[in-house]
Write an enzyme that holds these catalytic residues in place. Structure first.
Site, PDB file in Angstrom:
ATOM      1  CG  PHE A  86      -1.844   1.352   1.899  1.00 32.99           C
ATOM      2  CD1 PHE A  86      -2.726   1.737   0.369  1.00 32.99           C
ATOM      3  CD2 PHE A  86      -1.138   1.848   2.668  1.00 32.99           C
ATOM      4  CE1 PHE A  86      -3.480   2.407   1.072  1.00 32.99           C
ATOM      5  CE2 PHE A  86      -2.318   3.215   2.566  1.00 32.99           C
ATOM      6  CZ  PHE A  86      -2.589   3.745   2.339  1.00 32.99           C
ATOM      7  CG  HIS A  87       5.421   2.854   1.930  1.00 30.00           C
ATOM      8  ND1 HIS A  87       4.479   4.427   1.980  1.00 30.00           N
ATOM      9  CD2 HIS A  87       6.201   2.671   1.657  1.00 30.00           C
ATOM     10  CE1 HIS A  87       6.080   5.178   2.337  1.00 30.00           C
ATOM     11  NE2 HIS A  87       7.338   4.032   1.850  1.00 30.00           N
TER      12      HIS A  87
END
Length: 185
Positions: free
Chosen positions: A28-29
């Site tokens: 996600f990051h």
């Protein structure tokens, strides 16, 4: 922040939910960094004590969330997660800030920094910074591997108190913000 998407970690006897959450959050990051998103926030609606629970909730506008999901950053995790549809935030929700907290927890790291900055010996640094300065956080954390430095670190996350009104501010590449708030429901 009028829409959200839930990612639930599925039960699997072969892999721990914490490992899945750490891997999911790392992907996600990277998606936030690659896409340059500053208008997407996160929360963990099942957070309790030092556990995030099994749900990562992503908050943002409908367009931002649809674009983020369409990037397929989560595709390698399909067997371990359930990704909900992008949906509208329920009416009448409260808000809260979800932010990163950093503790000065490593006396060794503080000593090395002091040695570099003041040009003192390790013995002098140890006298100035005793082991007793270590501070431990009683917060849930994600184990992150930094792509820029190559180091692993703990990303401690705090959910602030409930707020009546939304606070606007940009979010960082972890989906966290000291100034912005997300809907809490």
């Amino acid at each position: 922040m009028d829409h959200y998407c839930d990612i639930k970690i599925l039960e699997n006897p072969e892999i721990s939910p914490n490992h899945v959450m750490n891997t999911l959050f790392g992907a996600f990051h990277l998606a936030l960094v690659k896409g340059g998103y500053r208008d997407v926030g996160i929360s963990f609606p099942e957070v309790k004590g030092k556990s995030f629970g099994s749900c990562l909730r992503i908050h943002g506008s409908e367009g931002a969330l649809r674009n983020l999901v369409a990037d397929n950053w989560w595709k390698g995790m399909r067997d371990y997660i359930d990704l909900s549809e992008v949906d509208r935030v329920p009416q009448g929700t409260k808000f809260r800030k979800v932010l990163r907290v950093q503790a000065k927890s490593s006396p060794d790291r503080l000593r090395r920094r002091l040695e570099r900055r003041q040009g003192i010996t390790p013995e002098e640094a140890e006298r100035k910074i005793p082991d007793s300065v270590a501070r431990k956080l009683e917060l849930p954390y994600l184990q992150i591997s930094s792509k820029s430095s190559g180091h692993d670190f703990r990303l401690f996350v705090q959910h602030g108190p409930l707020l009546e009104e939304r606070q606007t501010n940009s979010f960082n590449s972890y989906g966290l913000s000291a100034g912005g708030s997300i809907p809490w429901f």
